[in-house]
Motif scaffolding. Structure first.
Motif, PDB file in Angstrom:
ATOM      1  N   PHE A  10      18.093  16.025  13.471  1.00 27.01           N
ATOM      2  CA  PHE A  10      18.187  15.705  12.050  1.00 27.01           C
ATOM      3  C   PHE A  10      16.339  15.847  11.062  1.00 27.01           C
ATOM      4  CE2 PHE A  10      19.586  14.231   7.730  1.00 27.01           C
ATOM      5  CZ  PHE A  10      20.550  15.459   7.227  1.00 27.01           C
ATOM      6  N   VAL A  11      16.043  16.971  10.860  1.00 20.86           N
ATOM      7  CA  VAL A  11      14.991  16.983   9.914  1.00 20.86           C
ATOM      8  C   VAL A  11      14.975  16.013   8.652  1.00 20.86           C
ATOM      9  CG1 VAL A  11      13.355  18.470   9.798  1.00 20.86           C
ATOM     10  CG2 VAL A  11      14.553  18.553  11.381  1.00 20.86           C
ATOM     11  N   VAL A  12      14.281  15.204   7.974  1.00 17.74           N
ATOM     12  CA  VAL A  12      13.968  14.699   6.938  1.00 17.74           C
ATOM     13  C   VAL A  12      12.531  15.041   6.413  1.00 17.74           C
ATOM     14  CG1 VAL A  12      14.492  12.843   5.343  1.00 17.74           C
ATOM     15  CG2 VAL A  12      15.722  13.251   6.962  1.00 17.74           C
ATOM     16  N   ARG A  13      12.584  16.179   5.315  1.00 16.92           N
ATOM     17  CA  ARG A  13      11.239  16.328   4.616  1.00 16.92           C
ATOM     18  C   ARG A  13      10.500  14.833   4.020  1.00 16.92           C
ATOM     19  NH1 ARG A  13       8.951  21.188   1.702  1.00 16.92           N
ATOM     20  NH2 ARG A  13       6.905  20.572   0.043  1.00 16.92           N
ATOM     21  N   LEU A  14       9.349  14.097   4.101  1.00 17.51           N
ATOM     22  CA  LEU A  14       9.130  13.329   3.450  1.00 17.51           C
ATOM     23  C   LEU A  14       8.386  13.996   1.064  1.00 17.51           C
ATOM     24  CD1 LEU A  14       7.718  10.836   4.987  1.00 17.51           C
ATOM     25  CD2 LEU A  14      10.088  10.631   4.633  1.00 17.51           C
ATOM     26  N   SER A  15       8.604  12.515   0.565  1.00 12.15           N
ATOM     27  CA  SER A  15       8.847  13.085  -0.665  1.00 12.15           C
ATOM     28  C   SER A  15       9.182  14.639  -1.307  1.00 12.15           C
ATOM     29  CB  SER A  15       7.356  13.157  -0.955  1.00 12.15           C
ATOM     30  OG  SER A  15       6.749  12.090  -0.821  1.00 12.15           O
ATOM     31  N   TYR A  16      11.028  14.576  -0.422  1.00 12.05           N
ATOM     32  CA  TYR A  16      10.872  15.845  -0.711  1.00 12.05           C
ATOM     33  C   TYR A  16      12.450  15.895  -0.792  1.00 12.05           C
ATOM     34  CZ  TYR A  16      13.065  20.312  -1.003  1.00 12.05           C
ATOM     35  OH  TYR A  16      13.736  22.350  -1.235  1.00 12.05           O
ATOM     36  N   THR A  17      13.018  15.209  -0.007  1.00 16.27           N
ATOM     37  CA  THR A  17      14.587  15.153   0.110  1.00 16.27           C
ATOM     38  C   THR A  17      15.410  13.497   0.127  1.00 16.27           C
ATOM     39  OG1 THR A  17      14.384  16.031   2.550  1.00 16.27           O
ATOM     40  CG2 THR A  17      16.380  14.975   2.307  1.00 16.27           C
ATOM     41  N   SER A  18      16.122  14.068  -1.055  1.00 20.82           N
ATOM     42  CA  SER A  18      16.606  12.733  -1.094  1.00 20.82           C
ATOM     43  C   SER A  18      17.405  12.132  -0.618  1.00 20.82           C
ATOM     44  CB  SER A  18      18.024  13.778  -2.824  1.00 20.82           C
ATOM     45  OG  SER A  18      19.084  12.306  -3.353  1.00 20.82           O
ATOM     46  N   ALA A  19      17.401  10.729  -0.720  1.00 17.39           N
ATOM     47  CA  ALA A  19      18.323   9.831   0.323  1.00 17.39           C
ATOM     48  C   ALA A  19      19.422  10.018   0.295  1.00 17.39           C
ATOM     49  CB  ALA A  19      18.272   8.681  -0.091  1.00 17.39           C
ATOM     50  N   ILE A  78       1.077  -1.406  -0.119  1.00 14.06           N
ATOM     51  CA  ILE A  78       0.299   0.244   0.289  1.00 14.06           C
ATOM     52  C   ILE A  78       0.896   1.137   0.057  1.00 14.06           C
ATOM     53  CG2 ILE A  78      -1.703   1.180   1.576  1.00 14.06           C
ATOM     54  CD1 ILE A  78      -2.767  -1.759   2.164  1.00 14.06           C
ATOM     55  N   THR A  79       1.805   1.253   0.923  1.00 15.97           N
ATOM     56  CA  THR A  79       2.723   2.325   1.038  1.00 15.97           C
ATOM     57  C   THR A  79       3.604   2.732  -0.781  1.00 15.97           C
ATOM     58  OG1 THR A  79       3.271   1.334   3.060  1.00 15.97           O
ATOM     59  CG2 THR A  79       5.414   3.146   1.952  1.00 15.97           C
ATOM     60  N   ARG A  80       3.683   1.323  -1.480  1.00 18.78           N
ATOM     61  CA  ARG A  80       4.459   1.101  -2.497  1.00 18.78           C
ATOM     62  C   ARG A  80       3.381   2.223  -3.648  1.00 18.78           C
ATOM     63  NH1 ARG A  80       9.665   1.902  -5.196  1.00 18.78           N
ATOM     64  NH2 ARG A  80       9.487   0.628  -3.098  1.00 18.78           N
ATOM     65  N   TYR A 138       2.573   5.153  -5.859  1.00 20.11           N
ATOM     66  CA  TYR A 138       3.468   5.486  -7.000  1.00 20.11           C
ATOM     67  C   TYR A 138       2.052   6.922  -7.272  1.00 20.11           C
ATOM     68  CZ  TYR A 138       6.207   1.375  -8.032  1.00 20.11           C
ATOM     69  OH  TYR A 138       6.956   0.859  -8.112  1.00 20.11           O
ATOM     70  N   LYS A 139       0.797   6.791  -6.459  1.00 21.28           N
ATOM     71  CA  LYS A 139       0.004   7.620  -6.673  1.00 21.28           C
ATOM     72  C   LYS A 139       0.768   9.142  -6.413  1.00 21.28           C
ATOM     73  CE  LYS A 139      -4.444   9.526  -4.451  1.00 21.28           C
ATOM     74  NZ  LYS A 139      -4.651   9.160  -3.220  1.00 21.28           N
ATOM     75  N   ALA A 140       1.746   9.217  -5.730  1.00 26.59           N
ATOM     76  CA  ALA A 140       1.786  10.543  -5.458  1.00 26.59           C
ATOM     77  C   ALA A 140       3.071  10.972  -6.580  1.00 26.59           C
ATOM     78  CB  ALA A 140       3.328  10.420  -4.356  1.00 26.59           C
ATOM     79  N   LEU A 141       3.426  10.102  -7.045  1.00 29.70           N
ATOM     80  CA  LEU A 141       4.172  10.567  -8.345  1.00 29.70           C
ATOM     81  C   LEU A 141       3.071  10.595  -9.825  1.00 29.70           C
ATOM     82  CD1 LEU A 141       7.087  10.494 -10.448  1.00 29.70           C
ATOM     83  CD2 LEU A 141       6.813   8.029 -10.017  1.00 29.70           C
ATOM     84  N   MET A 142       2.223  10.084  -9.830  1.00 26.24           N
ATOM     85  CA  MET A 142       1.598  10.671 -10.736  1.00 26.24           C
ATOM     86  C   MET A 142       1.085  11.682 -10.271  1.00 26.24           C
ATOM     87  SD  MET A 142      -0.018   9.767 -13.410  1.00 26.24           S
ATOM     88  CE  MET A 142      -0.383   7.427 -13.320  1.00 26.24           C
ATOM     89  N   LEU A 143       0.981  12.199  -9.765  1.00 23.98           N
ATOM     90  CA  LEU A 143      -0.406  13.526  -9.024  1.00 23.98           C
ATOM     91  C   LEU A 143       1.301  14.425  -9.562  1.00 23.98           C
ATOM     92  CD1 LEU A 143      -1.900  12.964  -5.193  1.00 23.98           C
ATOM     93  CD2 LEU A 143      -2.730  13.205  -8.412  1.00 23.98           C
ATOM     94  N   ARG A 144       2.479  14.422  -9.453  1.00 26.57           N
ATOM     95  CA  ARG A 144       3.957  15.904  -9.969  1.00 26.57           C
ATOM     96  C   ARG A 144       3.804  15.148 -10.891  1.00 26.57           C
ATOM     97  NH1 ARG A 144       6.615  12.504  -5.108  1.00 26.57           N
ATOM     98  NH2 ARG A 144       7.476  11.971  -6.586  1.00 26.57           N
ATOM     99  N   ARG A 145       3.583  14.034 -11.586  1.00 28.48           N
ATOM    100  CA  ARG A 145       4.413  13.877 -12.950  1.00 28.48           C
ATOM    101  C   ARG A 145       3.077  13.130 -13.840  1.00 28.48           C
ATOM    102  NH1 ARG A 145       9.475  16.404 -12.649  1.00 28.48           N
ATOM    103  NH2 ARG A 145      10.181  15.376 -11.184  1.00 28.48           N
ATOM    104  N   TRP A 146       2.225  13.994 -13.960  1.00 23.05           N
ATOM    105  CA  TRP A 146       0.686  13.259 -14.623  1.00 23.05           C
ATOM    106  C   TRP A 146       0.434  13.702 -15.891  1.00 23.05           C
ATOM    107  CZ3 TRP A 146      -1.452  17.336 -17.156  1.00 23.05           C
ATOM    108  CH2 TRP A 146      -1.812  19.338 -16.743  1.00 23.05           C
ATOM    109  N   TRP A 147       1.925  15.475 -16.342  1.00 24.17           N
ATOM    110  CA  TRP A 147       1.856  15.844 -17.625  1.00 24.17           C
ATOM    111  C   TRP A 147       2.719  14.791 -18.731  1.00 24.17           C
ATOM    112  CZ3 TRP A 147       6.770  16.469 -19.538  1.00 24.17           C
ATOM    113  CH2 TRP A 147       7.592  17.096 -18.074  1.00 24.17           C
TER     114      TRP A 147
END
Length: 732
Positions: free
Chosen positions: A644-653, A19-21, A25-34
Motif C-alpha cells: 500500500f502506497v501512501v504519499r506524504l503531505s498528500y494523502t488523507s489519514a 522538529i517534525t512539527r 508548519y513550514k510546509a503548511l506555510m509554503l502551501r497557504r502563504w496567501w
C-alpha cells in the motif's frame, strides 16, 4: 498466507517530534502563504481606514532646560532629589495639578478659545538637561496656548514649593530659636543663683587641697599598715635585724619615696633591752668560740672549760631576760602603730566626706556651665540658619528649570499612525496564524513517518524520497546517478525478500494506493526494475485497466495486453513485452475496460496467475486506487501480498484508513506500507542523510548481460538467506 508479525517502531524522541512539527508548519506555510498575507493586508486596511476616519490632530512643541546653579557659601539651599530629579520633573509637568492650573490660565487669558482635550508628552533628551514637551490637540490655537500655560504653571508650582518650604523652615527655626533663648536665660539664672550661694574659686582651691591632703593621709596609713603587718608576722630577731639594717644604712636626710616601705621594725639603740639582748648573744657566741678552741687541747672537765660553760649559762639566762623585755617593747610598739592607724582612718573618712561635698558642688557648677555653653552654641547656629534661609529665598540658589523655547506653531499630524499600523499588522498576522493552525487541525494529511505511526500500526517497509524534478519521474537505470532514490528501492526489495513470514514467501505483489496521483505506478515500475536487477525474473503487469501508465513509461508500442488476456482474446505469452532491463518483462494494459472487476473475479484470472507462477520469480501488479474503483478489492484477495502506497503531505489519514479497512475486510494480505514523497531533511530520516557515501562507488564486476553483480551473491542480499527464485528453475 499470513502477514508478517513485526513490532511497531518505537516512538520518536520529543526533539524529533518537535522538529517534525516545525517542518509540517513550514510546509503548511509554503502551501497557504496567501492566507496570512491576506489577513495582514486586511488588518492594515482596517487600521488605515480607522485612522482616516479620525479627525486631524495638531502638534505643538517646546523645550525647557535646567539652568545653572549659583553656589553660595551657606548650607540652607533648597534642593531636590538628584538621583530621580529628571523623572520627578517629567511627572510634575504631566501632573493633574499643573494641567488644571494651565486650563484655568488659558481660560482666563483666552476666553474665546473652546477647551479641548490635550495630550502632553515630556521626554528628556539623552545626555542633556533639556526637556522636550509635546502637546497634541484638535484645535491649533488652544493647543499652543495650553502648552505655554503648562510650562508657566509648572514654574509657578515649583516656585510656590520653594516659598512654602522656605516659610515652613523659617517658622520652625524661629519657634525653636525662641525656645532656646528662653532655656538659655533660665540656665544662666540658675547658674548665677548657684554662684551666689557658693564661692566657686574657694571650692576649686579647697577641693584641690583636700585631695592632696587625702593622698598624704592614705600614704601614711599604707606605711603604718605595712609596718604593723611586719611587726606581727616577724619574730624578735628578724625585727631587730631589720631595724639594725635601717639604722646602719647611709642616710642622706631625704624622706622615703612615695609608697616606699621603711625597713625599721622598732627603734634601735645600744642601751636598753634590745641592746643588752644583742650584746648577750654576742658574748655567748664569743664564749662558745673560746670553748671550742680550748676543747681541742683540753679535756671537757678542765677548769677553764668548766668556767666557760658557767659563763655561757649565765649569759644565756641574761639573754632570756633581755629577750622578754624586747618582746614586750615590740608589742608596745605594735599597739602604738595600731592606734595611729585608727586615728588616720578617722581623718581619712572626715576628709573624704569633705572632698566629696566639694566635688559634688563643683560638678553641679560644671553641669550648669555646660548647659549654658550648649544653649549658646545652639542659639548661634539657629541664628545663622535663619539668616541663610533668608538669603536663599532672596537669591534662590536651588535647581532651577527655565523655559528654553516657547510653544511652536501647531502642525497637522496623525498621532499613533505607526502604532495603529503595527496593531493592524499584529492582528492580521495572529488571525492568519490562527486560520493556518485551524486548517492544520482539520487537515489530517500525514507529513512524516512519525505522523503516520501516530495514526496507523502498519509496518513501513520502505520510504521513497522526494525527487526535486518537474514532470514525470524517470525510471531507474542500472547505474542511476540518483543514489539515494535508487537505494530506497533496494531497501524495499530487501524488506520484501527477508520479511519474516509463516509459510511460503509471496511471489505476486500488488501495488495500490487510496487515491490517484500517489505514485503507485512509478513505484511499481521501479520496484520491478530493482527486482530484475537482482537477477530475479520479474513480470510487471499494468493492472490499472482504466488509466494504466506502464505502456508509456517503458515506451511500448503494442496496444494489446492484460485487458485482452482477461477477455480471452489472446494468450498472455503473446503480449508480454521484454524491456531494456534483463530479466524484466512487462504485460501492458491493452485497451481500457469499462467494467474490469467482472473479468477479475472470473476463474480465468486465477488460472492466469497460476500459469504466471510457473514462469516468473516475481510478479508485480500495478493496480488502480482502492477508492477510485472496485478493481483492486476484486483482484487483491487473489494475490500473495499487497503493498500500500501512501504519499506524504498528500494523502488523507481518513482516506488511507478507509482504504486499508476495505482491503482487510476482503482478507487481503497487506505486509507493509510504502511511504512516498518523503522529505529527507527531517531528522528522523537519517538513513538518507549520507548521500556522499554513494557518490563514488567502487568499480563493480558485470555479468554477461552487463548488469552489475551484487556485492555478496547473485540476488544482492548479504544475510545468508536466498530468495525463492534462486532455488527454482526459471522458464525461458
Amino acid at each position: 498466507m499470513q502477514s508478517p508479525a513485526l513490532d511497531r517502531p518505537t516512538a520518536a524522541s520529543w526533539t524529533t517530534s518537535f522538529i517534525t512539527r516545525i517542518h509540517r508548519y513550514k510546509a503548511l506555510m509554503l502551501r497557504r502563504w496567501w492566507i496570512p498575507l491576506l489577513t495582514i493586508c486586511l488588518g492594515l486596511f482596517v487600521q488605515a481606514w480607522l485612522i482616516y476616519q479620525t479627525p486631524p490632530q495638531f502638534l505643538s512643541t517646546s523645550k525647557m532646560m535646567l539652568a545653572g546653579k549659583l553656589n553660595i557659601a551657606q548650607s540652607a539651599v533648597y534642593s531636590e532629589d538628584s538621583l530621580n530629579f529628571y523623572g520627578t520633573q517629567i511627572q510634575l509637568m504631566q501632573s493633574a495639578e499643573v494641567r488644571r492650573s494651565a486650563e484655568a490660565l488659558v481660560r482666563a487669558q483666552h476666553p474665546e478659545l473652546q477647551p479641548v482635550k490635550i495630550d502632553i508628552t515630556v521626554n528628556q533628551k539623552p545626555r542633556t538637561s533639556i526637556f522636550d514637551l509635546q502637546a497634541i490637540g484638535s484645535t491649533p490655537d488652544y493647543t499652543q496656548a495650553y502648552l505655554n500655560a503648562v510650562m508657566q504653571k509648572y514654574l509657578d508650582f515649583k516656585k510656590g514649593m520653594r516659598e512654602d518650604q522656605g516659610h515652613n523652615v523659617t517658622t520652625a527655626i524661629t519657634e525653636q530659636l525662641i525656645q532656646v533663648e528662653k532655656d538659655l536665660r533660665n540656665a544662666e539664672d540658675e547658674m548665677l543663683d548657684f554662684q551666689k550661694q557658693n564661692n566657686i574659686g574657694f571650692i576649686q582651691e579647697e577641693g584641690n587641697s583636700a585631695a592632696a591632703y587625702l593622698v598624704r593621709l592614705n600614704q601614711q596609713y599604707a606605711m603604718l599598715k605595712t609596718e604593723y603587718d611586719l611587726l606581727e608576722k616577724l619574730d624578735l630577731d628578724q625585727n631587730l635585724d631589720r631595724s639594725q639594717a635601717a639604722s646602719t644604712s647611709p642616710q642622706t636626710g631625704a624622706s622615703p619615696a612615695a609608697g616606699e616601705v621603711p625597713l625599721q621594725g622598732m627603734p634601735f639603740s645600744d642601751v636598753g633591752p634590745e641592746g643588752e639582748y644583742l650584746k648577750a648573744k654576742q658574748n655567748v657566741q664569743l664564749l662558745k668560740a673560746d670553748r671550742d678552741t680550748l676543747a681541742r687541747d683540753l679535756r671537757p672537765r678542765h677548769p677553764k672549760i668548766i668556767r666557760l660553760n658557767d659563763e655561757i649559762a649565765k649569759q644565756e639566762s641574761l639573754i632570756q631576760l633581755f629577750r622578754a623585755d624586747a618582746v614586750e617593747k615590740l608589742a608596745t610598739r605594735r599597739t602604738s602603730i595600731g592606734k595611729q592607724m585608727e586615728n588616720l582612718q578617722e581623718n581619712v573618712k572626715e576628709w573624704e566626706t569633705k572632698a566629696l561635698d566639694l566635688s559634688q558642688r563643683l560638678a553641679v557648677f560644671n553641669r550648669l556651665k555646660g548647659k549654658v555653653d550648649r544653649l549658646k552654641i545652639l542659639y548661634e547656629r539657629l541664628t545663622t540658619n535663619l539668616k541663610e534661609v533668608g538669603v536663599s529665598q532672596v537669591v534662590d540658589g536651588g535647581d532651577q528649570v527655565s523655559i528654553m523655547e516657547q510653544a511652536t506653531m501647531p502642525i497637522s499630524v496623525r498621532p499613533g499612525l505607526l502604532k495603529s499600523l503595527l496593531i493592524g499588522l499584529g492582528i492580521g498576522a495572529f488571525a492568519g496564524i490562527g486560520i493556518l493552525l485551524l486548517l492544520d487541525r482539520i487537515d489530517d494529511r500525514m507529513a512524516s513517518l512519525s505522523e503516520f505511526q501516530n495514526h496507523f500500526s502498519e509496518n513501513v517497509i520502505g520510504q521513497i524520497p522526494r525527487e526535486k524534478t518537474k514532470g514525470r519521474v524517470t525510471l531507474l537505470q542500472p547505474d542511476d546517478a540518483r543514489h539515494i532514490f535508487a537505494e530506497s528501492y533496494r531497501n524495499i526489495r530487501s524488506s520484501i525478500f527477508f520479511m519474516p513470514y509463516e509459510g511460503p514467501r509471496p511471489k505476486t505483489l500488488l501495488v495500490t494506493s487510496a487515491v490517484p496521483n500517489e505514485g503507485k505506478s512509478t513505484i511499481s515500475a521501479n520496484l520491478a526494475i530493482t527486482f530484475a536487477l537482482s537477477g530475479a525474473k520479474t513480470l510487471l503487469i499494468d493492472g490499472d485497466l482504466r488509466r494504466g501508465a506502464q505502456r508509456e513509461a517503458f515506451d511500448i508500442s503494442s496496444k494489446i495486453g492484460f485487458a485482452e488476456v482477461l477477455k480471452g482474446e489472446v494468450n498472455w505469452q503473446e503480449v508480454v513485452v521484454p524491456t531494456a532491463y534483463p530479466s524484466l518483462f512487462v504485460l501492458p494494459r491493452g485497451q481500457a475496460l469499462s467494467q474490469p472487476s467482472e473479468h477479475l473475479l472470473r476463474d480465468t484470472t486465477d488460472r492466469l496467475i497460476q500459469d504466471l507462477y510457473l514462469h516468473y520469480d516475481y510478479i508485480i501488479i500495478d493496480s488502480s486506487p482502492v477508492l477510485a474503483a472496485d478493481d483492486t478489492t476484486s483482484l487483491a484477495p487473489k494475490i500473495d501480498a499487497t503493498l500500500f502506497v501512501v504519499r506524504l503531505s498528500y494523502t488523507s489519514a481518513r482516506l488511507t484508513k478507509k482504504s486499508l479497512d476495505l482491503l482487510y475486510n476482503r482478507q487481503v494480505n497487506v505486509p507493509g506500507v510504502i511511504l512516498n514523497y518523503v522529505d529527507t531533511s527531517l531528522p528522523e530520516y537519517y538513513y538518507y542523510q549520507y548521500s556522499e557515501y554513494y557518490n563514488t562507488p567502487p568499480p563493480a564486476q558485470e555479468d554477461r548481460h552487463g548488469v552489475p553483480a551484487p556485492a555478496l551473491h547473485a540476488n544482492g542480499h548479504g544475510n545468508g538467506q536466498t530468495p525463492a527464485h534462486i532455488n527454482r528453475p526459471q522458464s525461458s
